[in-house]
Motif scaffolding. Structure first.
Motif, PDB file in Angstrom:
ATOM      1  N   ASN B  21       0.838  -1.206   0.000  1.00 33.85           N
ATOM      2  CA  ASN B  21       0.000   0.000   0.000  1.00 33.85           C
ATOM      3  C   ASN B  21       0.869   1.251   0.000  1.00 33.85           C
ATOM      4  OD1 ASN B  21       0.544   1.086   2.701  1.00 33.85           O
ATOM      5  ND2 ASN B  21      -0.615  -0.648   3.502  1.00 33.85           N
ATOM      6  N   PHE B  22       0.225   2.387  -0.270  1.00 32.49           N
ATOM      7  CA  PHE B  22       0.971   3.645  -0.357  1.00 32.49           C
ATOM      8  C   PHE B  22       0.766   4.511   0.884  1.00 32.49           C
ATOM      9  CE2 PHE B  22       1.525   2.397  -4.716  1.00 32.49           C
ATOM     10  CZ  PHE B  22       2.718   2.994  -5.088  1.00 32.49           C
ATOM     11  N   SER B  23       0.138   3.933   1.935  1.00 38.96           N
ATOM     12  CA  SER B  23      -0.068   4.720   3.149  1.00 38.96           C
ATOM     13  C   SER B  23       1.255   4.904   3.869  1.00 38.96           C
ATOM     14  CB  SER B  23      -1.037   4.007   4.089  1.00 38.96           C
ATOM     15  OG  SER B  23      -2.220   3.729   3.402  1.00 38.96           O
ATOM     16  N   GLU B  24       1.299   5.901   4.739  1.00 40.58           N
ATOM     17  CA  GLU B  24       2.558   6.236   5.402  1.00 40.58           C
ATOM     18  C   GLU B  24       3.077   5.048   6.218  1.00 40.58           C
ATOM     19  OE1 GLU B  24       2.539   9.717   7.929  1.00 40.58           O
ATOM     20  OE2 GLU B  24       4.705   9.970   7.612  1.00 40.58           O
ATOM     21  N   VAL B  25       4.379   4.833   6.124  1.00 33.69           N
ATOM     22  CA  VAL B  25       5.027   3.706   6.803  1.00 33.69           C
ATOM     23  C   VAL B  25       5.097   3.953   8.311  1.00 33.69           C
ATOM     24  CG1 VAL B  25       7.223   2.499   7.095  1.00 33.69           C
ATOM     25  CG2 VAL B  25       6.336   2.980   4.790  1.00 33.69           C
ATOM     26  N   ALA B  26       5.679   5.091   8.694  1.00 29.12           N
ATOM     27  CA  ALA B  26       5.849   5.408  10.114  1.00 29.12           C
ATOM     28  C   ALA B  26       4.570   6.055  10.625  1.00 29.12           C
ATOM     29  CB  ALA B  26       7.032   6.340  10.287  1.00 29.12           C
ATOM     30  N   LEU B  27       4.097   5.581  11.772  1.00 27.98           N
ATOM     31  CA  LEU B  27       2.777   6.022  12.229  1.00 27.98           C
ATOM     32  C   LEU B  27       2.833   7.156  13.247  1.00 27.98           C
ATOM     33  CD1 LEU B  27       1.320   2.415  12.486  1.00 27.98           C
ATOM     34  CD2 LEU B  27       0.964   4.055  10.638  1.00 27.98           C
ATOM     35  N   GLY B  28       4.021   7.426  13.787  1.00 31.88           N
ATOM     36  CA  GLY B  28       4.142   8.549  14.723  1.00 31.88           C
ATOM     37  C   GLY B  28       4.020   8.110  16.177  1.00 31.88           C
ATOM     38  N   TYR B  29       4.674   8.872  17.038  1.00 28.05           N
ATOM     39  CA  TYR B  29       4.629   8.597  18.482  1.00 28.05           C
ATOM     40  C   TYR B  29       3.249   8.935  19.053  1.00 28.05           C
ATOM     41  CZ  TYR B  29       9.726   8.096  19.333  1.00 28.05           C
ATOM     42  OH  TYR B  29      11.014   7.670  19.391  1.00 28.05           O
ATOM     43  N   SER B  30       2.935   8.282  20.176  1.00 29.37           N
ATOM     44  CA  SER B  30       1.800   8.724  20.997  1.00 29.37           C
ATOM     45  C   SER B  30       2.318   9.807  21.942  1.00 29.37           C
ATOM     46  CB  SER B  30       1.263   7.551  21.815  1.00 29.37           C
ATOM     47  OG  SER B  30       2.269   7.144  22.731  1.00 29.37           O
ATOM     48  N   GLU B  31       1.400  10.491  22.593  1.00 29.87           N
ATOM     49  CA  GLU B  31       1.818  11.537  23.542  1.00 29.87           C
ATOM     50  C   GLU B  31       2.721  10.944  24.616  1.00 29.87           C
ATOM     51  OE1 GLU B  31      -1.247  14.054  25.218  1.00 29.87           O
ATOM     52  OE2 GLU B  31       0.040  14.548  26.938  1.00 29.87           O
ATOM     53  N   GLU B  32       2.332   9.797  25.108  1.00 23.26           N
ATOM     54  CA  GLU B  32       3.094   9.145  26.177  1.00 23.26           C
ATOM     55  C   GLU B  32       4.518   8.817  25.714  1.00 23.26           C
ATOM     56  OE1 GLU B  32       1.237   5.483  27.217  1.00 23.26           O
ATOM     57  OE2 GLU B  32       2.668   5.079  28.845  1.00 23.26           O
ATOM     58  N   THR B  33       4.626   8.236  24.517  1.00 27.73           N
ATOM     59  CA  THR B  33       5.948   7.886  24.004  1.00 27.73           C
ATOM     60  C   THR B  33       6.777   9.141  23.757  1.00 27.73           C
ATOM     61  OG1 THR B  33       4.751   6.182  22.801  1.00 27.73           O
ATOM     62  CG2 THR B  33       7.095   6.343  22.361  1.00 27.73           C
ATOM     63  N   ALA B  34       6.123  10.168  23.232  1.00 29.76           N
ATOM     64  CA  ALA B  34       6.851  11.410  22.943  1.00 29.76           C
ATOM     65  C   ALA B  34       7.426  11.981  24.233  1.00 29.76           C
ATOM     66  CB  ALA B  34       5.919  12.412  22.265  1.00 29.76           C
ATOM     67  N   ARG B  35       6.617  12.015  25.277  1.00 29.22           N
ATOM     68  CA  ARG B  35       7.110  12.600  26.528  1.00 29.22           C
ATOM     69  C   ARG B  35       8.209  11.747  27.130  1.00 29.22           C
ATOM     70  NH1 ARG B  35       2.134  15.383  29.752  1.00 29.22           N
ATOM     71  NH2 ARG B  35       3.871  15.912  31.137  1.00 29.22           N
ATOM     72  N   ALA B  36       8.069  10.432  27.008  1.00 32.17           N
ATOM     73  CA  ALA B  36       9.105   9.535  27.528  1.00 32.17           C
ATOM     74  C   ALA B  36      10.408   9.685  26.741  1.00 32.17           C
ATOM     75  CB  ALA B  36       8.616   8.088  27.471  1.00 32.17           C
ATOM     76  N   GLU B  37      10.285   9.841  25.415  1.00 30.26           N
ATOM     77  CA  GLU B  37      11.483  10.027  24.590  1.00 30.26           C
ATOM     78  C   GLU B  37      12.138  11.369  24.934  1.00 30.26           C
ATOM     79  OE1 GLU B  37      13.021   7.850  22.721  1.00 30.26           O
ATOM     80  OE2 GLU B  37      14.544   9.242  21.969  1.00 30.26           O
ATOM     81  N   ALA B  38      11.314  12.392  25.135  1.00 32.82           N
ATOM     82  CA  ALA B  38      11.847  13.712  25.484  1.00 32.82           C
ATOM     83  C   ALA B  38      12.617  13.645  26.802  1.00 32.82           C
ATOM     84  CB  ALA B  38      10.715  14.728  25.577  1.00 32.82           C
ATOM     85  N   ALA B  39      12.165  12.764  27.695  1.00 36.36           N
ATOM     86  CA  ALA B  39      12.818  12.644  28.999  1.00 36.36           C
ATOM     87  C   ALA B  39      14.221  12.046  28.880  1.00 36.36           C
ATOM     88  CB  ALA B  39      11.956  11.784  29.935  1.00 36.36           C
ATOM     89  N   ARG B  40      14.551  11.457  27.725  1.00 33.17           N
ATOM     90  CA  ARG B  40      15.900  10.909  27.550  1.00 33.17           C
ATOM     91  C   ARG B  40      16.929  12.008  27.304  1.00 33.17           C
ATOM     92  NH1 ARG B  40      16.725   7.814  22.979  1.00 33.17           N
ATOM     93  NH2 ARG B  40      18.458   6.743  23.980  1.00 33.17           N
ATOM     94  N   CYS B  41      16.465  13.192  26.912  1.00 34.49           N
ATOM     95  CA  CYS B  41      17.400  14.290  26.614  1.00 34.49           C
ATOM     96  C   CYS B  41      18.115  14.695  27.895  1.00 34.49           C
ATOM     97  CB  CYS B  41      16.638  15.477  26.028  1.00 34.49           C
ATOM     98  SG  CYS B  41      17.667  16.918  25.735  1.00 34.49           S
ATOM     99  N   LEU B  42      19.447  14.793  27.828  1.00 38.08           N
ATOM    100  CA  LEU B  42      20.250  15.121  29.006  1.00 38.08           C
ATOM    101  C   LEU B  42      20.219  16.618  29.287  1.00 38.08           C
ATOM    102  CD1 LEU B  42      23.372  12.948  28.117  1.00 38.08           C
ATOM    103  CD2 LEU B  42      21.566  12.376  29.753  1.00 38.08           C
ATOM    104  N   ASN B  43      19.695  17.384  28.326  1.00 34.40           N
ATOM    105  CA  ASN B  43      19.718  18.840  28.418  1.00 34.40           C
ATOM    106  C   ASN B  43      21.138  19.318  28.720  1.00 34.40           C
ATOM    107  OD1 ASN B  43      18.589  21.302  28.172  1.00 34.40           O
ATOM    108  ND2 ASN B  43      17.189  21.112  29.913  1.00 34.40           N
ATOM    109  N   CYS B  44      22.067  18.799  27.961  1.00 36.94           N
ATOM    110  CA  CYS B  44      23.485  19.068  28.225  1.00 36.94           C
ATOM    111  C   CYS B  44      23.812  20.523  27.933  1.00 36.94           C
ATOM    112  CB  CYS B  44      24.367  18.124  27.406  1.00 36.94           C
ATOM    113  SG  CYS B  44      24.065  18.230  25.628  1.00 36.94           S
ATOM    114  N   LYS B  45      24.927  20.967  28.471  1.00 36.95           N
ATOM    115  CA  LYS B  45      25.256  22.399  28.395  1.00 36.95           C
ATOM    116  C   LYS B  45      25.640  22.862  27.003  1.00 36.95           C
ATOM    117  CE  LYS B  45      26.494  24.784  32.565  1.00 36.95           C
ATOM    118  NZ  LYS B  45      26.892  23.915  33.697  1.00 36.95           N
TER     119      LYS B  45
END
Lengths: 282, 473
Positions: B21-45
């Motif tokens: 099919n020609f529909s999009e392959v990647a379906l995108g994060y959920s809000e929960e996954t997005a916030r969890a992934e964002a929490a991996r950022c070290l916010n380094c200097k």
């Protein structure tokens, strides 16, 4: 959207339309083409500009009903609109320095040859037009050709009008008696190939107008490529930006003919389906 | 809390399903996954990711906002720098840009910056956003040539400052490579359409079917149409071929043609108006994103087998990593370290009118090995003598690059072009002709959406200063 200002049938399979497209009308020169789409899902097809009236913003196209898209185009009436009409595309036919020219048109290609003959005439050249058709009932544009030609020779394959046979015999005859600066020929590939072969012994330059399969027409897709045999080997050229006119002695006609048949089974089916669809609606 | 060593996985359509099919392959994060992934950022200097981004998005700042659930705030941070976040989140090669610099990436997988950008942009776009209102007109007119990523970005940036912008597009539909080149399964056309609608709301006029260099020239834009500056974003142009025997056989396409037939002309539909060769064995020559797009499109059109032929090894393959992985999962074969030398076609010895005559039957390749590094540091592929072999093929797609379109070059005085046919500009996108600016592939040759976007944005700034009579430095 581009309005159909006028529509007229020239013969059972060839139709003329005047389309309102002021920007194209202002610019188009003999030899250039446009790309149109009949409707929103339509295919893009190239058609050569037959004439322009810049003061009215009008562009004249003449087309033969050969496939699904030209069939649909022919179903459109005066006052209706085409979805897209873009151009002018391609390089204009080079007419500078030509004083005595044979303009050879075949079938609906004669419609494309007409503006070339007219432009040459306006530039003061002596124009001998040789136009060929399968039979008398397919003949188009006779009066217009006569008006822009010093001499007009008409041939029909079946001998029903003018000389019997195709355009190459009268061209050979002309070349035997007179000297011409150039032959400009527009028509089916096979006809142009034979015109080139006929001209070769006389060494007269031949310009051919190529009409390969195209999509964008602006030098992006490469579908319209053809091979030219230059002295130092074959080179690929794109009809949309380098052409559509090429030196007839260099064009690989056999390859071009083969490539033009690439989608033939598809086109046959699409044509039949489109005809059926319109028949049901009617 | 220990840091998850791996990026949160991107949910995708099953390979066996999506291959048809020609529909999009990647379906995108959920809000929960997005916030969890964002929490991996070290916010380094030292924020190396910002340097890795061609338009210097303040990445840690937007990620911090995702972490707290302020998605609109995150969107505002991204759009300070990028005007097409939903697109770049999908098509940027993050693994060689922002994510390649991520501090977390030294020990673990980097933060999924692209996935977070996409989440933020999609979430914003899904909300019934208010219509954008045009800025107060400043009375100046600017022409933009080409409606691809550089042109759209330049137009948007200028419209926001009150310029009256007209975008001229040669095709019948706006979007440039985003609509004719990149397939639906990687970048849904609805996303591109939404960006273009947004520009129109800002007062940008899109004029389709106008070929600059033919319908109008650059000089006419200035002299007759009253534009005070012109931005050229006309894209990459003519497809390159290898100049090997058989390249004009039926069944040989440039990737541009193959993708245009499918993407723009919808040849994938059941009863399309525009034909395309479907099914059979397909060989795609090249290793870039365009090659991946063509291969995966051919697969979805019903090919029984699709192979990518690339002259270097997997390591040098320039395509975006995720696309290569997706292609492999879908069953695309990678035939590496080999190069075509000839394409073979059918010829009926008896019947010259046989309809099959002149169609591709096979491609002849030679095996390669990697030799000394070239000037760009990539090891140069060298032919192994006598190693030629033949692969069956019904369709061959050449995805080996493009050369700049000649239309504007041939019809415009006063613009200096480089040896490869690209427009010469300075870092601000200024060409040699005053008032004419340029960016994207028309300048650089085939490159990325994000770099084209960056160039469009920078040129918009330069155009603004030029028309306001301000110094650029």
């Amino acid at each position: 959207m581009y309005r159909i200002l006028k529509k007229r049938s020239l013969n059972p399979t060839v139709t003329e339309m005047w389309i309102e497209a002021p920007l194209v009308a202002r610019k188009a020169k003999a030899g250039q083409f446009i790309i149109l789409r009949v409707d929103g899902d339509g295919e893009r097809i190239p058609l050569t500009v037959a004439e322009t009236r810049p003061e009215d913003g009008a562009v004249r196209i003449i087309f033969q009903i050969v496939g699904a898209t030209t069939f649909k185009l022919n179903e459109k009436h005066e006052g209706e609109y085409l979805a897209d009409f873009a151009g002018p595309l391609g390089e204009a036919t080079k007419l500078d320095g030509l004083h005595k020219v044979i303009v050879a048109g075949g079938g609906v290609g004669s419609a494309i040859a007409l503006p070339v003959a007219r432009a040459l005439k306006e530039a003061g050249a002596e124009v001998v037009s040789v136009i060929g058709f399968r039979s008398k009932d397919l003949l188009i544009l006779e009066d217009e050709f006569r008006a822009v030609s010093d001499r007009l020779i008409i041939t029909t394959d079946d001998g029903s009008y003018g000389l019997h046979g195709n355009v190459t015999a009268p061209i050979k005859e002309l070349l035997e008696k007179e000297t011409f600066d150039r032959i400009i020929t527009i028509g089916p590939l096979i006809m142009m190939k034979f015109v080139v072969a006929a001209a070769k012994p006389f060494g007269v330059p031949v310009t051919v107008s190529m009409n390969p399969v195209m999509i964008d027409g602006t030098g992006m897709c490469g579908g319209c490529r053809l091979t030219l045999h230059e002295e130092d080997g074959p080179v690929v050229r794109f009809a949309c930006v380098d052409g559509p006119d090429f030196d007839g002695y260099k064009v690989d006609f056999d390859e071009a003919m083969s490539r033009n048949r690439m989608y033939m089974p598809f086109e046959r089916r699409a044509y039949e389906e489109t005809c059926n669809l319109f028949r049901k609606e009617a | 809390m220990a840091i998850d060593p791996k990026k949160h996985e991107m949910p995708v359509q099953e390979p066996s399903v999506r291959a048809h099919n020609f529909s999009e392959v990647a379906l995108g994060y959920s809000e929960e996954t997005a916030r969890a992934e964002a929490a991996r950022c070290l916010n380094c200097k030292n924020r190396p990711c910002v340097e890795g981004c061609p338009v210097n998005i303040r990445i840690p700042d937007f990620i911090a906002l995702v972490k707290t659930g302020d998605f609109e705030g995150a969107y505002d941070v991204i759009t300070e720098a990028s005007s097409l976040p939903a697109i770049c989140g999908r098509v940027c090669p993050q693994e060689t840009q922002c994510e390649s610099k991520c501090t977390l990436g030294i020990r673990f997988e980097p933060v999924g910056i692209g996935r977070l950008e996409r989440y933020v942009a999609d979430r914003h776009n899904e909300q019934a956003a208010e219509k954008k209102t045009p800025a107060e007109p400043n009375g100046h007119k600017v022409a933009v040539i080409g409606s691809g990523p550089s042109g759209l970005t330049c137009a948007g940036a200028l419209a926001k400052k009150g310029y009256k912008v007209t975008v001229f597009e040669a095709l019948h539909k706006a979007g440039g490579v985003l609509v004719y080149g990149i397939p639906e399964f990687r970048l849904p056309k609805a996303i591109v359409a939404k960006e273009i609608e947004g520009l129109q709301e800002l007062g940008v006029t899109i004029a389709t079917n106008v070929i600059i260099g033919r319908t109008l020239t650059v000089d006419e834009l200035f002299e007759e149409e009253g534009f005070e500056a012109v931005f050229i974003g006309s894209g990459a142009g003519l497809p390159s071929f290898m100049h090997i025997p058989g390249e004009s056989l039926k069944g040989v396409y440039s990737a541009n043609e193959f993708l245009t037939r499918s993407n723009l002309m919808k040849a994938y539909e059941d009863l399309p108006d525009t034909p395309i060769m479907k099914g059979g064995k397909v060989v795609v020559v090249g290793g870039g994103n365009v090659a991946m797009d063509a291969a995966r499109t051919a697969l979805r059109l019903g090919a029984e087998k699709v192979a990518i032929v690339y002259r270097r090894s997997m390591e040098e393959l320039p395509a975006r990593r995720e696309e290569v992985e997706h292609a492999e999962e879908e069953g695309i074969e990678f035939d590496l370290l080999m190069n075509p030398v000839e394409i073979l076609g059918y010829q009926d010895p008896e019947d010259p009118r046989n309809e099959k005559n002149g169609f591709v039957t096979a491609i002849r390749c030679i095996r390669m090995e990697l030799g000394e590094p070239d000037e760009r540091g990539r090891r140069r592929p060298v032919e192994i003598p006598g190693s030629e072999f033949t692969m069956e093929a019904d369709t061959v797609i050449m995805a080996i690059g493009t050369t700049p379109n000649p239309l504007i070059r041939n019809t415009t005085e006063g613009i200096v072009f480089n040896r490869r046919g690209g427009i010469e500009t300075d870092e601000w996108g200024r060409s040699s002709r005053p008032g004419v600016f340029a960016g994207g592939d028309a300048v650089t040759g085939a490159a990325t959406v994000i770099s084209a976007m960056g160039a469009g944005k920078k040129a918009a700034e330069a155009i603004d200063r030029y028309l306001m009579g301000e110094d650029i430095e």
